[in-house]
Design a protein around this motif. Sequence first.
Motif: not given
Length: 561
Positions: A217-225, A288-294, A499-503
Amino acid sequence: MTSKPVELPSDLASAYVALLAEREALQAERDVAVADAANWQAEAANAQAMLSDTAARIAHLELRIEKLKRELYGQRSERTVRLIEQLELELEELVTSATEDELTAQAAAAKTQTVRPFTRKRPVRKPWPDDIEHERVVIDPPTACACCGGSRLSKLGEDVTETLEEIPRRFKLIATVREKFTCRDCEKITQPPAPFHATPRGFIGPQLLATILFDKFGMHAPLNRQSARFKAEGIDLPLSTLADQVGHGTFAVMPLFQLIERHVLAAERLHGDDTTIRILAKGKCATGRIWTYTRDDRPFAGPAPPAAIYYASSDRRGEHPQKHLAGFGGILQCDCYSGFEPLFDPQRKEQPITPAFCYAHARRGFFELADIAKKARDGKKGKPISPIALEAVRRLDALFEIERAINGRSADERYAVRQEKSKPLLDDMHAWLLRERDTLSRSSEVLKPINYMLRRWADFARFIDDGKICLSNNAAERALRGIALGRRNWTFAGSPRGADRAAVMLTLITTARLNDVDPKAWLADVLARIADLPASRLHELLPWQWKRLREADKPADQQAA
């Protein structure tokens, strides 16, 4: 026909006894009803866990079939390769969801006495490599019998739990030993309690689990890799095993996500924005969308620590931000997306939100018409530079120059400088835009960015009277930058739940980064401690509190350095 009246006791003692008996009967009925409700909830949770496990098994079998076909018939086309990768991603999401549902079923069954929790069948682990480093950690044995207090203890045996842990650039297998002793006086067996492990049976250590979560989730490396990388290093961790660990990890940190969510939505001012994310649904990808509130109060020297919250949705309908911000009543810095408008309605049942629009978005419309470098690259084919757009960019840049000078000052200081320097420039720009608009034809390209500002002028000008408001929405855009960069690696989310898990994980990782905390080290410590920490002390694991406590524990010479 009339019924006979209920016969009541004639004396007070008998009436008291009858009343107690009736109350006990009612309480027994209530207890049965509560137990039945708990049993139904546990049964429902077990059913959901079984369905998730079945779906994961089907996906695993489909993946094996496609791999066997590929081995049997050879590489027929690139489509086959893409199909296998797609099935691997689906399996990852389904196994992770099945693990989360299993934990939910276990929590529901723990509240009952008759329902047995559903337990997934996991593949048998392969033996570890012979050359892997081993470390033996022996828990201090008891010095006295817990039953009679006698000191004549003799070793009866031991239980060993092997945990695969990651040390930077090397792996080691930690064998945690709990020695058993029997009392020669009373024959009572004594053994230290089992330590907490980040995952069941201590299979994956907290440092390694934090690495898996952070890389995904932080370095965007999928689990298969990640699985391929582990195999290249001599450790066989299949995709399904890694997905199972991700399910355990995200389930464990959910209380921290909820704490960060409450902290963010309690702010006086938020930055809000969204970005696209492709979500796999029924064999095709939907946008879809990823929303952020900072929450970031540092520009006006606010004491609250910065944090960001993320949510995922399958589309960009306005109902999503309206749901996210249902309990928020402060200032929202955002672009002019129409989905936010119901939140600004003064007749809103909840406290209405005050909008403050982004000057960076407004400047972009003018800059595209005044980009001298782009016009030079286009040569004769390019359109001529708009002098009105060029002047608008110059005026907006003057406002941004003032903001850079007061960034980090208190809200009162920012307000005073804006009243003195920014307000005259803004009033002059407003009058200038009105004059220029009257001279333009309807087909003029520069008319669109002019109207974009003039139609919402009161919300654009609000920063003049409030030192807490920023001139741009860059805080939210920075929070989304990693997602935009990572999309090239993972292409799409495997499911809406993925997607929810990634959020959830992006919330934790981004908040740690905003507080200058190493996300990987923080996650490792959180996963090692969160299960044993009481709910009243859970706030100690929040990134800013965690950082403060660690700095307080450092020796004085290290703090000075």
